[in-house]
Design a protein around this motif. Structure first.
Motif, short mmCIF file in Angstrom:
data_model
loop_
_atom_site.label_atom_id
_atom_site.label_comp_id
_atom_site.label_asym_id
_atom_site.label_seq_id
_atom_site.Cartn_x
_atom_site.Cartn_y
_atom_site.Cartn_z
N ARG A 1 -4.46 -4.47 -16.21
CA ARG A 1 -4.00 -3.29 -16.96
C ARG A 1 -3.35 -3.67 -18.27
NH1 ARG A 1 -7.41 -0.88 -13.93
NH2 ARG A 1 -6.67 0.03 -11.98
N ARG B 1 -6.82 14.71 3.32
CA ARG B 1 -7.60 15.46 2.33
C ARG B 1 -8.65 16.32 3.04
NH1 ARG B 1 -5.56 10.94 -0.25
NH2 ARG B 1 -4.81 11.55 -2.30
N LEU C 1 0.61 -6.56 -11.13
CA LEU C 1 -0.12 -5.49 -11.79
C LEU C 1 -1.24 -6.12 -12.62
CD1 LEU C 1 -0.23 -2.44 -12.34
CD2 LEU C 1 1.43 -2.78 -14.16
N THR D 1 -0.11 6.38 -11.18
CA THR D 1 1.33 6.60 -11.06
C THR D 1 2.09 5.31 -11.32
OG1 THR D 1 0.94 8.38 -9.49
CG2 THR D 1 3.15 7.42 -9.48
N PRO E 1 -7.68 -0.28 -6.13
CA PRO E 1 -6.36 -0.86 -5.89
C PRO E 1 -5.67 -0.44 -4.58
CG PRO E 1 -6.57 -0.35 -8.19
CD PRO E 1 -7.80 0.20 -7.52
N TYR E 2 -5.70 0.85 -4.26
CA TYR E 2 -5.00 1.24 -3.03
C TYR E 2 -5.63 0.57 -1.81
CZ TYR E 2 -3.54 3.84 1.00
OH TYR E 2 -3.08 4.15 2.25
N GLU F 1 -0.20 13.86 -12.23
CA GLU F 1 -1.02 14.90 -11.59
C GLU F 1 -1.30 16.06 -12.56
OE1 GLU F 1 -2.36 14.47 -8.65
OE2 GLU F 1 -1.12 12.89 -7.76
N PRO G 1 0.85 -1.20 0.00
CA PRO G 1 0.00 0.00 0.00
C PRO G 1 0.88 1.24 0.00
CG PRO G 1 0.07 -0.99 2.20
CD PRO G 1 0.90 -1.87 1.31
N ALA H 1 3.56 2.99 -5.16
CA ALA H 1 4.29 1.77 -4.83
C ALA H 1 3.88 0.65 -5.79
CB ALA H 1 3.99 1.34 -3.39
N PRO H 2 4.83 0.06 -6.51
CA PRO H 2 4.44 -0.98 -7.47
C PRO H 2 3.79 -2.16 -6.76
CG PRO H 2 6.84 -0.71 -7.42
CD PRO H 2 6.26 0.31 -6.49
N PRO H 3 2.63 -2.59 -7.24
CA PRO H 3 1.97 -3.73 -6.59
C PRO H 3 2.73 -5.01 -6.89
CG PRO H 3 0.79 -3.14 -8.58
CD PRO H 3 1.89 -2.12 -8.42
N ALA I 1 1.53 5.45 -2.16
CA ALA I 1 1.44 6.22 -3.40
C ALA I 1 2.54 5.79 -4.36
CB ALA I 1 1.55 7.70 -3.11
N ARG J 1 -8.49 8.83 -7.28
CA ARG J 1 -7.33 8.66 -6.41
C ARG J 1 -7.10 7.18 -6.10
NH1 ARG J 1 -3.93 12.47 -6.73
NH2 ARG J 1 -4.80 14.54 -6.52
N VAL K 1 -6.13 4.58 -7.93
CA VAL K 1 -6.48 3.47 -8.84
C VAL K 1 -5.25 2.88 -9.53
CG1 VAL K 1 -8.87 4.13 -9.34
CG2 VAL K 1 -7.01 5.08 -10.72
N GLY K 2 -4.10 3.58 -9.39
CA GLY K 2 -2.88 3.02 -9.99
C GLY K 2 -2.36 3.78 -11.20
N1 LIG Z 1 -3.36 -3.06 -11.10
C1 LIG Z 1 -3.16 -3.05 -9.79
N2 LIG Z 1 -3.43 -4.15 -9.04
C2 LIG Z 1 -3.23 -4.13 -7.71
N3 LIG Z 1 -2.78 -3.08 -7.02
C3 LIG Z 1 -2.50 -1.96 -7.70
C4 LIG Z 1 -2.68 -1.89 -9.10
N4 LIG Z 1 -2.33 -0.66 -9.52
C5 LIG Z 1 -1.96 0.01 -8.42
N5 LIG Z 1 -2.05 -0.74 -7.32
C6 LIG Z 1 -1.77 -0.31 -5.95
O1 LIG Z 1 -2.61 0.80 -5.69
C7 LIG Z 1 -1.95 1.79 -4.91
C8 LIG Z 1 -2.10 3.15 -5.56
O2 LIG Z 1 -1.39 3.23 -6.77
P1 LIG Z 1 -0.98 4.67 -7.38
O3 LIG Z 1 -0.27 5.47 -6.37
O4 LIG Z 1 -0.32 4.41 -8.67
O5 LIG Z 1 -2.43 5.29 -7.63
P2 LIG Z 1 -2.78 6.72 -8.29
O6 LIG Z 1 -3.91 6.49 -9.22
O7 LIG Z 1 -1.55 7.33 -8.83
O8 LIG Z 1 -3.30 7.54 -7.02
P3 LIG Z 1 -3.30 9.13 -6.80
O9 LIG Z 1 -4.37 9.70 -7.69
O10 LIG Z 1 -3.64 9.30 -5.36
O11 LIG Z 1 -1.92 9.63 -7.14
C9 LIG Z 1 -0.53 1.30 -4.71
O12 LIG Z 1 -0.45 0.75 -3.42
C10 LIG Z 1 -0.36 0.22 -5.77
O13 LIG Z 1 0.50 -0.80 -5.33
#
Ligand SMILES: Nc1ncnc2c1ncn2[C@@H]1O[C@H](COP(=O)(O)OP(=O)(O)OP(=O)(O)O)[C@@H](O)[C@H]1O
Ligand SMILES: [Mg+2]
Length: 392
Positions: free
Chosen positions: A22, A314, A19, A56, A271-272, A176, A10, A14-16, A12, A51, A53-54
């Motif tokens: 996607r 927030r 993945l 980044t 995802p988060y 962003e 978990p 952080a690579p899951p 921001a 926010r 959803v993954g």
């Molecule tokens: N496809 C996925 N499957 C499982 N977990 C995922 C996947 N993509 C992202 N995550 C996890 O979801 C979390 C959020 O990912 P990320 O920070 O990329 O989201 P974001 O959309 O950039 O959020 P924000 O809008 O807040 O910047 C991380 O903990 C990541 O490991």
């Protein structure tokens, strides 16, 4: 189980551990990268989604693939207020210096360095901290008019020509993107338009909240012909199960189906939240298989962590009026969340609520999925608002 070997991540960006779900978007990105590298036209990809959803994570993965395809990449995050350019120019400088270190001298690369120098001194006005130190003569007459829309295009064209001369390509990844100013977005759009016309090897992949397509459309009428806005959403029940089970199985741990279902129901596949729930469940579980009771035990802990962290940061940035507005929104079912309904609940006219709504949109808390409708950019924020403010 041992928190040290917990595979879940978990956080921001952080690579899951896996993945999931996607594949299609990554395939589209691959096609874009390959086409542009070959001098073919392709629309830039601007990922949009709520926010956590993954987005980044995807940008980082696309950057990794671009590098593997021979690209030179720049990844920047748009700051909420200060403007994008002060972050972009040093990175462009780094990229050009990297190109300059290639075998032999490239006149194109040298020229691009001069253009960057002109650009930085011309657009410095209006930006603080936009200094580029370079031992190169400025290229007079290119990207130095002081008009950002023309100058950014001039800079990008020079950079792309330099990359082409070195037999490589440039990928610009911007996170962003919803925080970009209108002028910068117009300039970015114009620059991408020029690059597409000249079929230069320069791609843009951006990510932002769902407010982004509206911003881009307003900035330039031809934005929709230059950019695709794929939506990155929550995972389906099956995808969520894979995202949880894959890393567990990899660690020799089994998960009972009711445990998977409970995590899906609590997180709705976001995802988060999924990473948080599974991470805490792992730490609470006695061992394999992970059962429903481990999830139930972890749930109040996760909820408290989210309420005190992810949601709370927030909430703390909001004024009293903005909090009341969001609280009123939480009372309306998503499909009926119109500006009129919210104003009614608060006992005001729609027009007098305009400034509060606009502030919530610019703070990235709220977006308009269709005209007159509103929704939260943070998943499950409505439930949180009800916990924080039981009554209006
Ligand atoms: N496809 C996925 N499957 C499982 N977990 C995922 C996947 N993509 C992202 N995550 C996890 O979801 C979390 C959020 O990912 P990320 O920070 O990329 O989201 P974001 O959309 O950039 O959020 P924000 O809008 O807040 O910047 C991380 O903990 C990541 O490991
Ligand atoms: Mg992000």
């Amino acid at each position: 189980m041992d928190p040290v070997t917990n595979p879940f991540s978990p956080g921001a960006g952080a690579p899951p551990p896996e993945l999931v779900g996607r594949e299609e978007i990554l395939e589209r990105a691959e096609i874009l990268l390959r086409r542009v590298r070959q001098g073919r036209s392709a629309k830039s990809i601007l990922l949009t989604g709520l926010r956590g959803v993954g987005k980044t994570v995807l940008l980082n993965e696309i950057k990794r693939r671009a590098t593997a395809d021979g690209y030179h990449s720049i990844l920047v995050e748009t700051p909420e207020q200060a403007g994008l350019l002060p972050h972009l120019t040093p990175q462009v400088r780094g990229l050009l210096l990297e190109l300059d270190r290639g075998a032999g001298v490239s006149a194109r690369v040298r020229r691009a360095l001069g253009v960057l120098k002109s650009f930085a001194s011309a657009v410095r006005v209006g930006y603080s901290g936009l200094e580029v130190s370079l031992d190169f003569e400025p290229e007079v007459g290119v990207a130095d008019s002081g008009d950002l829309e023309n100058d950014l295009a001039g800079l990008f064209v020079a950079v792309a020509e330099a990359a082409k001369d070195r037999g490589t390509a440039v990928s610009l990844l911007i996170d962003e993107l919803q925080y970009i100013s209108e002028l910068e977005l117009r300039s970015l759009t114009m620059a991408m338009h020029r690059l597409a016309q000249d079929q230069l090897p320069f791609v843009l992949v951006g990510a932002g909240l769902p407010t982004l397509p509206g911003l881009a459309g307003r900035a330039r009428s031809y934005a929709e012909r230059l950019f695709d806005f794929p939506t990155i959403g929550a995972l389906s029940r099956e995808e969520a199960a894979r995202a949880i089970e894959g890393p567990m199985v990899g660690a020799g741990v089994a998960v009972a189906r009711p445990a998977l279902d409970e995590i899906f129901d609590k997180t709705q596949g976001y995802p988060y939240f999924l990473q948080e729930w599974t991470y805490q469940t792992w730490n609470r579980a006695e061992g394999s298989p992970i059962t429903l009771s481990a999830v139930l035990e972890a749930s109040p802990i996760v909820r408290r962590r989210l309420d005190e962290g992810f949601f709370r940061v927030r909430f703390d940035r909001l004024t009293r009026g903005e909090r009341r507005y969001l609280r009123a929104m939480a009372d309306v079912p998503p499909a009926e969340r119109t500006t009129g309904r919210v104003a009614d609940i608060l006992g005001f006219k729609v027009t007098s609520m305009g400034p509060t709504r606009a502030n919530l949109i610019s703070k990235g808390m709220v977006y308009s999925p269709e005209h007159g409708h509103l929704d939260f950019t943070v998943p499950l924020f409505d439930d949180f608002m009800k916990r924080m403010m039981p009554t209006l």
